[in-house]
Design a protein around this motif. Structure first.
Motif, PDB file in Angstrom:
ATOM      1  N   UNK A 117      23.428  76.270 -53.668  1.00 21.89           N
ATOM      2  CA  UNK A 117      22.644  77.513 -53.695  1.00 21.89           C
ATOM      3  C   UNK A 117      21.306  77.298 -53.017  1.00 21.89           C
ATOM      4  N   UNK A 118      20.850  78.319 -52.316  1.00 20.54           N
ATOM      5  CA  UNK A 118      19.583  78.253 -51.578  1.00 20.54           C
ATOM      6  C   UNK A 118      18.884  79.599 -51.731  1.00 20.54           C
ATOM      7  N   UNK A 119      17.574  79.578 -51.916  1.00 22.14           N
ATOM      8  CA  UNK A 119      16.822  80.830 -52.049  1.00 22.14           C
ATOM      9  C   UNK A 119      16.013  81.118 -50.780  1.00 22.14           C
TER      10      UNK A 119
ATOM     11  N   UNK B  28      10.478  76.761 -65.236  1.00 20.96           N
ATOM     12  CA  UNK B  28      11.141  77.893 -65.890  1.00 20.96           C
ATOM     13  C   UNK B  28      12.049  78.625 -64.906  1.00 20.96           C
ATOM     14  N   UNK B  29      11.518  78.920 -63.725  1.00 21.06           N
ATOM     15  CA  UNK B  29      12.256  79.732 -62.755  1.00 21.06           C
ATOM     16  C   UNK B  29      13.431  78.986 -62.133  1.00 21.06           C
ATOM     17  N   UNK B  30      13.361  77.663 -62.104  1.00 24.89           N
ATOM     18  CA  UNK B  30      14.465  76.888 -61.537  1.00 24.89           C
ATOM     19  C   UNK B  30      15.729  76.991 -62.382  1.00 24.89           C
ATOM     20  N   UNK B  31      15.621  77.545 -63.580  1.00 24.04           N
ATOM     21  CA  UNK B  31      16.795  77.730 -64.435  1.00 24.04           C
ATOM     22  C   UNK B  31      17.609  78.953 -64.016  1.00 24.04           C
ATOM     23  N   UNK B  32      17.058  79.792 -63.173  1.00 23.96           N
ATOM     24  CA  UNK B  32      17.755  81.004 -62.737  1.00 23.96           C
ATOM     25  C   UNK B  32      18.680  80.721 -61.562  1.00 23.96           C
ATOM     26  N   UNK B  33      19.781  81.474 -61.441  1.00 24.03           N
ATOM     27  CA  UNK B  33      20.605  81.379 -60.234  1.00 24.03           C
ATOM     28  C   UNK B  33      19.874  81.980 -59.041  1.00 24.03           C
ATOM     29  N   UNK B  34      20.332  81.646 -57.850  1.00 23.32           N
ATOM     30  CA  UNK B  34      19.638  82.058 -56.627  1.00 23.32           C
ATOM     31  C   UNK B  34      19.532  83.573 -56.505  1.00 23.32           C
TER      32      UNK B  34
END
Length: 408
Positions: A402-404, A40-46
């Motif tokens: 993108x990287x978190x 679910x959370x991987x669908x969000x931008x960084x």
């Protein structure tokens, strides 16, 4: 731009709300399985991930874990971006657009960028080529003239940044590169110091700093071959090896060019010196060409000012055995009418056949240029969405992801 931001904000709120409600309702009111939460959370931008870390301690722990960080980086690597960055009004600003938007619709005359983040900085900067989502400033000592200038690591996707310890040297000139080891998943900064008076471009001391080790320190390393690195557009990190262009120490006009290979994990240098590359000097550019190391070299001096008609593309098929492939590329006649005297630099290749060029300073309107090697055609694309500044030096990069990652 406002619509993009509102849409992203609504999506973020919806995912947080649905995830929270799933925890509190239904037959299984316990914890959601970790893999489903990640999906679910991987669908969000960084930048949304950075905000979601404060939802709860549990979310903060999950979204800051090495496992989630690696998973997010793997997913985002499938959809690289074009990154634009410049410094103005005491801010270092970052903008991006998916490469797919530029590649998929080659008839489009404009592409909108999304504002990623702004980092406070009050002196001029130069920027290393980004590696796995992070950037490093390159040579503040020379550009700013400030004795207290510090090298900075930054994550454009989240706006996170960190000032690195001062380099241990009495020399004023410090040149830096950023590299990444995909096996041990470690970022390292390589720096070289040289004299300012009398002026010398030769790297005399070589030091390395490893990120994410708590108290970070610079460590001296050995380099057996004296060399002078080229200063702009001369580096790339591929598969754990940092490559940059340099010339042998001595007279700049007569010295042989070389490719320096620095292995991030072992911290060892190798040098490729070949007669084929004897004239490859600035403004030559190292690129990722279909997963291989490539070099774009103008066929005459003054290419960036409009005095050359094409360039040479070297593709290195086998570094160890010195096997190169040389391609001569002549630009079509509409090229110089399109660029209209604009000073630009080579960014790299998009997809399989296009070479991208970008202006060196911000202008309104702002255009990039794409040359198709298969069709021998040129197209101009307007980049929309920059804030209204002009004349600032701009850096453009392909293959940004993108990287978190939290910068510690």
């Amino acid at each position: 731009m406002k619509k993009q931001k509102q849409s992203a904000s609504k999506e973020e709120a919806r995912i947080v709300s649905s995830t929270t409600s799933m925890k509190a309702s239904g037959e299984n009111s316990g914890q959601i399985p970790v893999d489903i939460t990640h999906e679910i959370l991987l669908r969000l931008p960084a930048k949304s991930i950075a905000r979601c870390r404060v939802v709860s301690k549990e979310w903060g722990f999950t979204l800051s874990s090495q496992y989630f960080t690696d998973l997010f980086l793997k997913m985002s690597s499938l959809s690289p971006c074009i990154l634009f960055t410049f410094q103005a009004e005491v801010k270092w600003s970052f903008f991006s657009s998916p490469e797919s938007m530029l590649i998929s619709d080659q008839k489009s005359s404009s592409v909108a960028v999304d504002s990623l983040s702004h980092v406070p900085i009050d002196y001029p900067i130069s920027v290393c080529v980004p590696v796995c989502g992070l950037l490093c400033t390159k040579d503040e000592w020379v550009l700013s003239g400030k004795k207290d200038a510090r090298i900075m690591i930054c994550n454009p996707s989240t706006g996170g940044f960190k000032l690195l310890p001062k380099v241990k040297t009495r020399r004023r000139r410090v040149l830096t590169y950023l590299g990444y080891d995909p096996v041990e998943k470690v970022y390292k900064v390589l720096c070289m110091t040289s004299r300012e008076k009398p002026v010398s471009l030769q790297g005399e001391q070589h030091q390395v700093l490893t990120l994410g080790t708590g108290k970070m320190n610079w460590r001296m390393i050995e380099c057996s071959v004296p060399h002078c690195p080229l200063l702009e557009d001369s580096e790339i990190c591929l598969d754990g090896v940092l490559y940059y262009l340099a010339v042998e120490s001595g007279s700049w006009e007569t010295s042989m060019s070389m490719i320096v290979c620095f292995d991030i994990r072992s911290e060892k240098f190798k040098f490729i010196v070949d007669e084929a590359f004897k004239d490859i000097k600035s403004p030559s550019t190292l690129i990722n060409y279909k997963g291989k190391l490539g070099i774009l070299h103008p066929n005459a001096s003054g290419f960036m000012e409009g005095r050359a008609t094409g360039f040479v593309l070297w593709v290195i098929d086998d570094i160890e055995n010195h096997k190169w492939c040389k391609n001569i590329i002549m630009l079509p006649s509409p090229w110089w009418r399109l660029v209209a005297g604009t000073r630009f630099h080579i960014v790299g290749t998009t997809g399989d056949s296009e070479i991208m060029f970008s202006p060196s300073v911000v202008s309104i309107p702002f255009y990039i240029f794409c040359y198709n090697m298969e069709t021998n055609s040129i197209r101009r694309v307007e980049i929309q969405g920059f804030r209204p500044v002009k004349g600032q030096k701009i850096f453009t990069f392909l293959n940004h992801v993108e990287n978190v990652k939290l910068i510690t």
